[in-house]
Structures are given as structure tokens and as C-alpha cells.
Scaffold this motif. Structure first.
Motif, PDB file in Angstrom:
ATOM      1  N   SER A 108      -2.889   2.520   0.126  1.00  0.00           N
ATOM      2  CA  SER A 108      -2.941   4.393  -0.569  1.00  0.00           C
ATOM      3  C   SER A 108      -4.596   4.290  -1.388  1.00  0.00           C
ATOM      4  CB  SER A 108      -1.874   4.729  -1.738  1.00  0.00           C
ATOM      5  OG  SER A 108      -1.090   4.736   0.266  1.00  0.00           O
ATOM      6  N   SER A 109      -4.138   3.109  -2.371  1.00  0.00           N
ATOM      7  CA  SER A 109      -4.918   2.709  -3.200  1.00  0.00           C
ATOM      8  C   SER A 109      -6.553   2.568  -2.919  1.00  0.00           C
ATOM      9  CB  SER A 109      -5.298   1.980  -4.021  1.00  0.00           C
ATOM     10  OG  SER A 109      -3.840   2.407  -4.869  1.00  0.00           O
ATOM     11  N   VAL A 110      -6.680   2.122  -1.380  1.00  0.00           N
ATOM     12  CA  VAL A 110      -8.511   2.154  -0.828  1.00  0.00           C
ATOM     13  C   VAL A 110      -8.798   2.778  -0.242  1.00  0.00           C
ATOM     14  CG1 VAL A 110      -9.259   1.283   1.145  1.00  0.00           C
ATOM     15  CG2 VAL A 110      -7.627  -0.132   0.317  1.00  0.00           C
ATOM     16  N   SER A 111      -8.568   4.599  -0.390  1.00  0.00           N
ATOM     17  CA  SER A 111      -9.390   5.549   0.045  1.00  0.00           C
ATOM     18  C   SER A 111      -8.276   6.306   0.672  1.00  0.00           C
ATOM     19  CB  SER A 111     -10.284   4.718   1.774  1.00  0.00           C
ATOM     20  OG  SER A 111      -9.490   4.931   2.662  1.00  0.00           O
ATOM     21  N   PRO A 112      -9.263   7.956   0.572  1.00  0.00           N
ATOM     22  CA  PRO A 112      -8.098   8.626   0.956  1.00  0.00           C
ATOM     23  C   PRO A 112      -7.634   8.705   2.257  1.00  0.00           C
ATOM     24  CG  PRO A 112     -10.701   9.413  -0.440  1.00  0.00           C
ATOM     25  CD  PRO A 112     -10.375   8.077  -0.396  1.00  0.00           C
TER      26      PRO A 112
END
Length: 419
Positions: A108-112
Motif C-alpha cells: 500500500s505504501s508504494v503508490s495510490p
């Protein structure tokens, strides 16, 4: 296929070897499609998350996190039958469930876009529900995961839309009446500390006064675990100019915390003393470009609040036989070194500047580097030459030029026939 057989092997070292090899394949743009299109291998990787050995689970999580950095990888996991496998594995135990959450937060932290996949598969809403679960240890783990999620801007936006900050603020208020709050309260405070530094200290402290009040209460309380978390949080808050101004507005309450800090720095468990010194150094640091008259008055007043003779207090700590305390004290001196009032205190403290240029006072690698940083902070200040005097300033420049690990050579003469 050998890799698939390796993932099913009873020996964990063989599993790790197979997972490491798969990890190399998914990092290769040309070879990754082999794994993306092989549901059987991916299924076995997912089942490795439930492995008894944490080292096996970590490798599996790493493989799936790397795979999920592309749209095709996300589709392979979240838009296929493998989603059911992931949910089945999750049901194995609390420990395995949190391993899956760890993976989901990583993705989840990588991109929207990647967050969207994790939200639509309902993993994120399930994690957020854990925040208010009955098991305090589960709650503590969930708060840690949510804090990690809040480190990305799109993660923070999503949490704000879901009203999670309000929920966590209410949990801080509710913790007053919970005898088990010590398990999860540090996590709640860390969440807001992280939010403050990522967004705005003023906005967070004004919007969530429960957080601000709880940090001060914890800093003044008797529980060393709570005190340590409060010190870390205050240090992070006070590391920015806006944060310093927020803390200053707290008035006498914050002054009481500074006095408590000086007491903690002088005695007690070494770990807490080190955290205390680190917090003090962050609070009183001020970069050259931030040095307005008001802020210089502020940092000087905070330093003077530590003791009648704050220089002597910190210098005394640096002479105690604990390398980590010496490094902590040196970081405080480095924090005040670029500030004119700090330089005046240094030159006005008998023997202090001799200590700064004496290389024999620091023996460990960390201490030598911390001393070198202190000398560098003095030399780079535009007021140092005037305040310290040109002779001393030239000695400091020479120290800096020679480097952190310079050893003065001592020439010896051997005499024939000597013992």
C-alpha cells in the motif's frame, strides 16, 4: 519445476534458497513474467508466509512485495484466485495474520494505485477494525501497521478520509480508564508524533489536544517505557522550527518537562539517559538559516532551564564511562555550536575548548565521529572566529582538515645498548 519443489521442501534452508532465487527473478524485468504467470509457484510463496520460521516468512513477504511494484504483479495477486489463498493463509493464526498485514502495508505504501488494490480487497478495512479489537496486543500491532501506512502521503490522505486520526485521538482519551493501556498507548502517541512531523506540528497539536496533553503527562510520569516514548516524540516535534514554537506555547508545562529531562539525563537507566540526551539535542538545535533573534532566545532559554550550569552538567555526563553517553553529550554540544550564545558558553567554560581539540578524549569510532561533527559545526559558523578567537579557530580548522581519525605521531629514538 525445481523452484516449486524447493518451496514445498521440509528443510527451511531449501525453502529460503528457493525464495531467494525467486526474489532475484522478480527483480529482473525480463524474467519476472515467468513468475507472474505461474500461479502454482505464487501459491506456494503465499503459503510460505505461514511458515514456522520467521526467516522463511520474511523472504516470502519480500518476494510478494517486490512483485507488487508493477501493475501486472498487482493483478497476479489481487485479481486472481490467489487472493483467496492469501485470505486463507491469514486465518492460520494471529501471528500469520500480522505477517499478511505487514505485506499489505508494504504494498500500500508504494503508490495510490497499490493502496487502491489493497483497499478494494478489504485487507485495509480489516486492519483498521483491529484498532479497536479486544486483544490489547493485537491492537498494539495494528497501531504500528497503521503508523507505517501513514508515512506515505497517499496513506495519510486515506486514513484522514476514514477518520482514523479522530479514532486514535479518542483511544488516547479512553486509555485513561484502561488498566492495560501501557501495551498500546505508546503506539498511539507515536502515530501522532509521526503525523506531526509529516504534516504540521501546529495543526496536529491544535486538532488533537489529547495527544499533546498525553505526551507531557507521559514525560513527567514514573513509567520509564512511557517516558522514553514521550522523550522521543518531543524530540521529533521540537526538531522543526514550527514544532519548537508549538512547545513554547505550552508554557510552564513544557518548562517542567525540560527540568525533568535534566534529572533523567543525570541518572537512571543508560538507555533512557541516551534517549533524553538525543531529545535535548533536537530541541535546542537551530540551523544557521533558522537563526532569528526570537528563536536564538528560545533555544538559549531552554538550554539554561536544564540547570544553573548546563554546560557543566552536560560536560560531566560526557566524562562518565559510557561511550553512548559521551556521544549523546557531544550531539548536544554540536546542536549549540552554530549558535552564537552556544559559542560564548563554550569559550566561557574553563577547559572546555581544550577538551574539544583534545583527540585523546574520544577513543571509540562513534565518539571520534561525534567530536568531528562538533568541530565541523563550529568551523562552519560565521561567528565562531570572532567569538572563539582566531588562534583557536585555526586549531579547529586544522582538526577538521586532518579528519576524524587523525593520530598524532610520536617520534621515538632508540639508543644502542638500551634495555
Amino acid at each position: 519445476m525445481e523452484l516449486q519443489a524447493g518451496l514445498k521442501h521440509p528443510d527451511d534452508t531449501v525453502k529460503i534458497l528457493s525464495l531467494t532465487q525467486i526474489g532475484r527473478i522478480v527483480e529482473n524485468h525480463e524474467a519476472v513474467t515467468e513468475i507472474q504467470n505461474n500461479q502454482d509457484i505464487l501459491r506456494e510463496v503465499i503459503h510460505c508466509i505461514a511458515g514456522e520460521k520467521i526467516s522463511v516468512a520474511k523472504e516470502a513477504i519480500g518476494v510478494l512485495a517486490t512483485l507488487s511494484q508493477s501493475k501486472a504483479g498487482l493483478n497476479a495477486i489481487f485479481r486472481s484466485d490467489l487472493l483467496k489463498d492469501l485470505k486463507d493463509v491469514m486465518a492460520a493464526s494471529d501471528i500469520v495474520r500480522y505477517r499478511v498485514y505487514e505485506l499489505i502495508v508494504d504494498i500500500s505504501s508504494v503508490s495510490p494505485v497499490s493502496l487502491g488494490y489493497c483497499v478494494s480487497s478489504s485487507f485495509i478495512s480489516q486492519l483498521l477494525d483491529e484498532l479497536t479489537g479486544d486483544d490489547v496486543l493485537v491492537r498494539a500491532a495494528a497501531i504500528e501497521m497503521v503508523t507505517t501506512l501513514s508515512r506515505s502521503q497517499h496513506g495519510r490522505q486515506y486514513l484522514a478520509q476514514q477518520g482514523i486520526s479522530d479514532k486514535i485521538s479518542n483511544m488516547i482519551i479512553g486509555a485513561e480508564s484502561d488498566p492495560f493501556c501501557s501495551f498500546y498507548l505508546p503506539g498511539l502517541v507515536k502515530f501522532f508524533g509521526n503525523l506531526a512531523i509529516m504534516d504540521s506540528p501546529q495543526q496536529v497539536c491544535e486538532t488533537y489536544p489529547a495527544f499533546q496533553n498525553k505526551v507531557l503527562e507521559m514525560a513527567l510520569g514514573a513509567d520509564p517505557v512511557m517516558t522514553g516514548v514521550a522523550l522521543d516524540t518531543l524530540g521529533i516535534l521540537g526538531s522543526t522550527v514550527e514544532g519548537k514554537q508549538v512547545l513554547q506555547k505550552m508554557g510552564e508545562k513544557f518548562n517542567a518537562v525540560l527540568k525533568r529531562m535534566s534529572q533523567l539525563a543525570c541518572g537512571g537507566a543508560t538507555e533512557l539517559r541516551v534517549r533524553c540526551l538525543e531529545a535535548i539535542s533536537l530541541l535546542i538545535s537551530l540551523q544557521v538559516e533558522q537563526q532569528t533573534e526570537d528563536l536564538l532566545v528560545l533555544t538559549e532559554s531552554w538550554f539554561s532551564m536544564l540547570s544553573n550550569q548546563p554546560m557543566a552538567l552536560i560536560w560531566n555526563i560526557s566524562t562518565q564511562p559510557f561511550p553512548e553517553l559521551l556521544c549523546g553529550a557531544l550531539r548536544i554540544f554540536t546542536a549549540i555550536a552554530p549558535q552564537p550564545w552556544g559559542q560564548r558558553l563554550m569559550i566561557g567554560t574553563p577547559g572546555f575548548m581544550e577538551f574539544v581539540v583534545d583527540r585523546s578524549a574520544c577513543l571509540t569510532k562513534e565518539a571520534k565521529e561525534a567530536k568531528f561533527d562538533l568541530v565541523g559545526a563550529l568551523v562552519s559558523s560565521s561567528t565562531a572566529a570572532d567569538i572563539l578567537g582566531s588562534q583557536l579557530y585555526l586549531r579547529l580548522r586544522s582538526y577538521l582538515r586532518e579528519g576524524a581519525y587523525h593520530v598524532t605521531s610520536v617520534s621515538t629514538m632508540t639508543t644502542e645498548g638500551a634495555d
